[in-house]
Design an enzyme around this catalytic site. Sequence first.
Site, mmCIF file in Angstrom:
data_model
loop_
_atom_site.group_PDB
_atom_site.id
_atom_site.type_symbol
_atom_site.label_atom_id
_atom_site.label_comp_id
_atom_site.label_asym_id
_atom_site.label_seq_id
_atom_site.Cartn_x
_atom_site.Cartn_y
_atom_site.Cartn_z
ATOM 1 N N ARG A 134 -50.132 -33.719 -4.010
ATOM 2 C CA ARG A 134 -49.066 -33.743 -2.988
ATOM 3 C C ARG A 134 -47.803 -33.003 -3.407
ATOM 4 N NH1 ARG A 134 -50.637 -39.119 -2.540
ATOM 5 N NH2 ARG A 134 -52.134 -39.404 -0.855
ATOM 6 N N LYS A 156 -41.540 -19.925 0.906
ATOM 7 C CA LYS A 156 -42.683 -19.816 1.833
ATOM 8 C C LYS A 156 -43.942 -19.586 1.004
ATOM 9 C CE LYS A 156 -40.891 -17.824 6.130
ATOM 10 N NZ LYS A 156 -41.101 -16.653 7.017
ATOM 11 N N GLU A 198 -39.286 -3.212 1.506
ATOM 12 C CA GLU A 198 -38.556 -4.470 1.757
ATOM 13 C C GLU A 198 -37.084 -4.318 1.357
ATOM 14 O OE1 GLU A 198 -39.760 -7.089 3.389
ATOM 15 O OE2 GLU A 198 -41.913 -7.229 3.027
ATOM 16 N N LYS A 245 -31.492 -11.721 -0.279
ATOM 17 C CA LYS A 245 -32.508 -12.655 0.224
ATOM 18 C C LYS A 245 -32.078 -14.091 -0.037
ATOM 19 C CE LYS A 245 -36.971 -14.204 1.077
ATOM 20 N NZ LYS A 245 -38.376 -14.010 1.297
ATOM 21 N N GLU A 255 -36.163 -21.450 8.456
ATOM 22 C CA GLU A 255 -36.280 -20.387 9.447
ATOM 23 C C GLU A 255 -35.996 -20.851 10.872
ATOM 24 O OE1 GLU A 255 -39.184 -17.289 8.659
ATOM 25 O OE2 GLU A 255 -39.588 -17.144 10.796
ATOM 26 N N ARG A 259 -32.646 -16.668 9.004
ATOM 27 C CA ARG A 259 -33.774 -16.206 8.208
ATOM 28 C C ARG A 259 -34.718 -15.300 9.016
ATOM 29 N NH1 ARG A 259 -36.995 -19.850 3.795
ATOM 30 N NH2 ARG A 259 -38.332 -18.177 3.086
ATOM 31 N N ASN A 263 -37.570 -10.957 9.328
ATOM 32 C CA ASN A 263 -38.826 -10.565 9.986
ATOM 33 C C ASN A 263 -38.763 -9.177 10.601
ATOM 34 O OD1 ASN A 263 -39.976 -12.994 9.318
ATOM 35 N ND2 ASN A 263 -39.442 -13.988 11.249
ATOM 36 N N HIS A 266 -41.799 -6.919 10.840
ATOM 37 C CA HIS A 266 -42.977 -7.724 10.527
ATOM 38 C C HIS A 266 -43.806 -8.094 11.752
ATOM 39 C CE1 HIS A 266 -41.105 -7.912 6.618
ATOM 40 N NE2 HIS A 266 -42.111 -8.603 6.116
ATOM 41 N N HIS A 270 -47.153 -6.869 10.515
ATOM 42 C CA HIS A 270 -48.264 -7.778 10.197
ATOM 43 C C HIS A 270 -49.512 -7.414 10.991
ATOM 44 C CE1 HIS A 270 -46.047 -11.488 8.302
ATOM 45 N NE2 HIS A 270 -46.359 -10.563 7.408
ATOM 46 N N HIS A 282 -48.657 -4.236 2.300
ATOM 47 C CA HIS A 282 -47.693 -4.988 3.104
ATOM 48 C C HIS A 282 -46.436 -4.156 3.383
ATOM 49 C CE1 HIS A 282 -45.579 -8.462 4.700
ATOM 50 N NE2 HIS A 282 -44.576 -8.182 3.888
HETATM 51 N N1 LIG Z 1 -43.670 -15.814 0.670
HETATM 52 C C1 LIG Z 1 -42.898 -14.856 1.113
HETATM 53 O O1 LIG Z 1 -41.743 -15.088 1.493
HETATM 54 C C2 LIG Z 1 -43.424 -13.455 1.150
HETATM 55 C C3 LIG Z 1 -42.550 -12.388 1.366
HETATM 56 C C4 LIG Z 1 -43.061 -11.098 1.347
HETATM 57 C C5 LIG Z 1 -44.397 -10.890 1.108
HETATM 58 N N2 LIG Z 1 -45.225 -11.926 0.899
HETATM 59 C C6 LIG Z 1 -46.652 -11.713 0.614
HETATM 60 O O2 LIG Z 1 -46.765 -10.956 -0.585
HETATM 61 C C7 LIG Z 1 -47.999 -10.248 -0.549
HETATM 62 C C8 LIG Z 1 -47.793 -8.829 -1.011
HETATM 63 O O3 LIG Z 1 -47.323 -8.861 -2.324
HETATM 64 P P1 LIG Z 1 -47.453 -7.594 -3.295
HETATM 65 O O4 LIG Z 1 -47.078 -6.371 -2.574
HETATM 66 O O5 LIG Z 1 -46.752 -7.967 -4.539
HETATM 67 O O6 LIG Z 1 -49.043 -7.480 -3.502
HETATM 68 P P2 LIG Z 1 -50.048 -7.982 -4.652
HETATM 69 O O7 LIG Z 1 -49.695 -9.301 -5.152
HETATM 70 O O8 LIG Z 1 -51.396 -7.759 -4.100
HETATM 71 O O9 LIG Z 1 -49.800 -6.915 -5.831
HETATM 72 C C9 LIG Z 1 -50.100 -5.559 -5.619
HETATM 73 C C10 LIG Z 1 -51.080 -5.020 -6.682
HETATM 74 O O10 LIG Z 1 -50.388 -4.797 -7.904
HETATM 75 C C11 LIG Z 1 -51.055 -5.462 -8.988
HETATM 76 N N3 LIG Z 1 -49.993 -5.824 -9.937
HETATM 77 C C12 LIG Z 1 -49.026 -6.744 -9.738
HETATM 78 N N4 LIG Z 1 -48.125 -6.681 -10.725
HETATM 79 C C13 LIG Z 1 -48.520 -5.714 -11.585
HETATM 80 C C14 LIG Z 1 -47.974 -5.172 -12.778
HETATM 81 N N5 LIG Z 1 -46.795 -5.567 -13.250
HETATM 82 N N6 LIG Z 1 -48.673 -4.209 -13.402
HETATM 83 C C15 LIG Z 1 -49.843 -3.751 -12.881
HETATM 84 N N7 LIG Z 1 -50.388 -4.191 -11.740
HETATM 85 C C16 LIG Z 1 -49.737 -5.171 -11.102
HETATM 86 C C17 LIG Z 1 -51.776 -6.597 -8.322
HETATM 87 O O11 LIG Z 1 -52.859 -7.033 -9.089
HETATM 88 C C18 LIG Z 1 -52.226 -5.962 -7.012
HETATM 89 O O12 LIG Z 1 -53.373 -5.180 -7.229
HETATM 90 C C19 LIG Z 1 -48.503 -10.354 0.869
HETATM 91 O O13 LIG Z 1 -49.554 -11.307 0.892
HETATM 92 C C20 LIG Z 1 -47.324 -10.877 1.653
HETATM 93 O O14 LIG Z 1 -47.719 -11.620 2.770
HETATM 94 C C21 LIG Z 1 -44.756 -13.205 0.901
HETATM 95 ZN ZN LIG Z 2 -42.509 -8.728 4.050
#
Ligand SMILES: NC(=O)c1ccc[n+]([C@@H]2O[C@H](COP(=O)([O-])OP(=O)(O)OC[C@H]3O[C@@H](n4cnc5c(N)ncnc54)[C@H](O)[C@@H]3O)[C@@H](O)[C@H]2O)c1
Ligand SMILES: [Zn+2]
Length: 380
Positions: A134, A156, A198, A245, A255, A259, A263, A266, A270, A282
């Site tokens: 939990r 999030k 971003e 942020k 949100e 906040r 978006n 997005h 998305h 992304h």
């Molecule tokens: N929770 C939130 O508020 C929020 C905000 C924005 C995005 N997101 C989510 O984040 C995700 C996208 O994140 P992302 O762009 O970081 O993608 P990701 O986590 O897939 O990373 C991108 C790639 O880089 C590799 N990688 C990561 N760090 C590395 C490093 N230091 N050296 C070598 N390789 C590395 C990973 O293995 C992957 O292949 C999406 O799912 C999106 O929905 C969430």
């Molecule tokens: Zn985003």
Amino acid sequence: VTDRRSRPPSDHSIASIDAHGYVVSVAPGLLGRAGEIILAAAPAHRYAVISDSNVAPFYADRLLAQFITGLGQPAGAVPLCTIPAGEAHKTRDTWTALTDQLLGAKLGRDSAIVALGGGVVCDMAGFVSATFMRGIPVVHVPTTLLAMIDASIGGKTGVDTPHGKNLVGAFHQPAAVVIDPEVLNTLPVAELRSGLAEALKHGAIADAEYFDFVSRTANALLAQDPSQRDVPALNHVIERSVRLKVGVVTADEREKGARKALNFGHTIGHAIELLSGFTMRHGEAVGVGMLLEATAAERDGITEPGTSARIRDALANAGLPTMRPAGPSASSIIEVLHGDKKSRGGAAEYAVPTRIGIMAAADSGFTVRLPDALVAEVLA
Ligand SMILES: NC(=O)c1ccc[n+]([C@@H]2O[C@H](COP(=O)([O-])OP(=O)(O)OC[C@H]3O[C@@H](n4cnc5c(N)ncnc54)[C@H](O)[C@@H]3O)[C@@H](O)[C@H]2O)c1
Ligand SMILES: [Zn+2]
């Protein structure tokens, strides 16, 4: 949001940014001291590290060693749970596998999770932490630019489903966020570029000067060889975007209003990310989403003429796509975005700027409705 205190940090200073209840620390080399921060922010009987198959080989040993020397955990007592890299694995199945691993390792209520990876790992490990027993603490150690400035902050968490992205999840604030910009040296440039989208969004919604800074320096930030990059500028981007942020999410944790500005890009972004089968990153999808949403809002008279042109130029400077993938039809994109965002009577909700740095509808929930017919025209 208009905090202008951030300056390019000198190489060894730690920026500590208070996010109401947790601190985001930023400093080059900080991964080597992450253990101290984790212990102080999330004292626990047991720890587990969740990472992915690309990141773990680079950085997991450095982190795990600190548990043995600093946190008094016997070698092998800290499970390293490695998920396959990629958005395609941000699923309920991965959640099941991870929680089974934690239960198998006999972690209890008095445990904490460390997320070591990009946004996928942060969202996934965050959701595991939100639900395991939990809810147990999570510390984020983001390793992509996108995760540093966006996904690790704000609480999030969640997973994707075939119906859409992030449709199952929870709000679960981290106990701390530990950012070491040096880990970006191993990140593929295409991923760094995706994160920069971003940063451009942050400028577009709240700080025109910052938008121009990111656009102007994009080339120097994205040098293929990390030793050729403008490191002070990159560190400035991390710190400025984190402050921005943090400012937005602490003002509106669930949100309800401000906040929603985050978006921008997005609603369409998305939808095209999902319809690309996640072949589009992304940030790439969000960049095109910002351009298309701003174009539609300009045609609707909400956004000042010339705004979408500035966004297009900034995306081009950063080498980000300025066209959506040709495959999906405009109507299929609209159908998907209706499933993702609240929609009513032939119009969906969008967060758009009136001009770079200023959001529309700031006094009415930061969302506007754009007619589907207009959006379809822009998508075509
Ligand atoms: N929770 C939130 O508020 C929020 C905000 C924005 C995005 N997101 C989510 O984040 C995700 C996208 O994140 P992302 O762009 O970081 O993608 P990701 O986590 O897939 O990373 C991108 C790639 O880089 C590799 N990688 C990561 N760090 C590395 C490093 N230091 N050296 C070598 N390789 C590395 C990973 O293995 C992957 O292949 C999406 O799912 C999106 O929905 C969430
Ligand atoms: Zn985003």
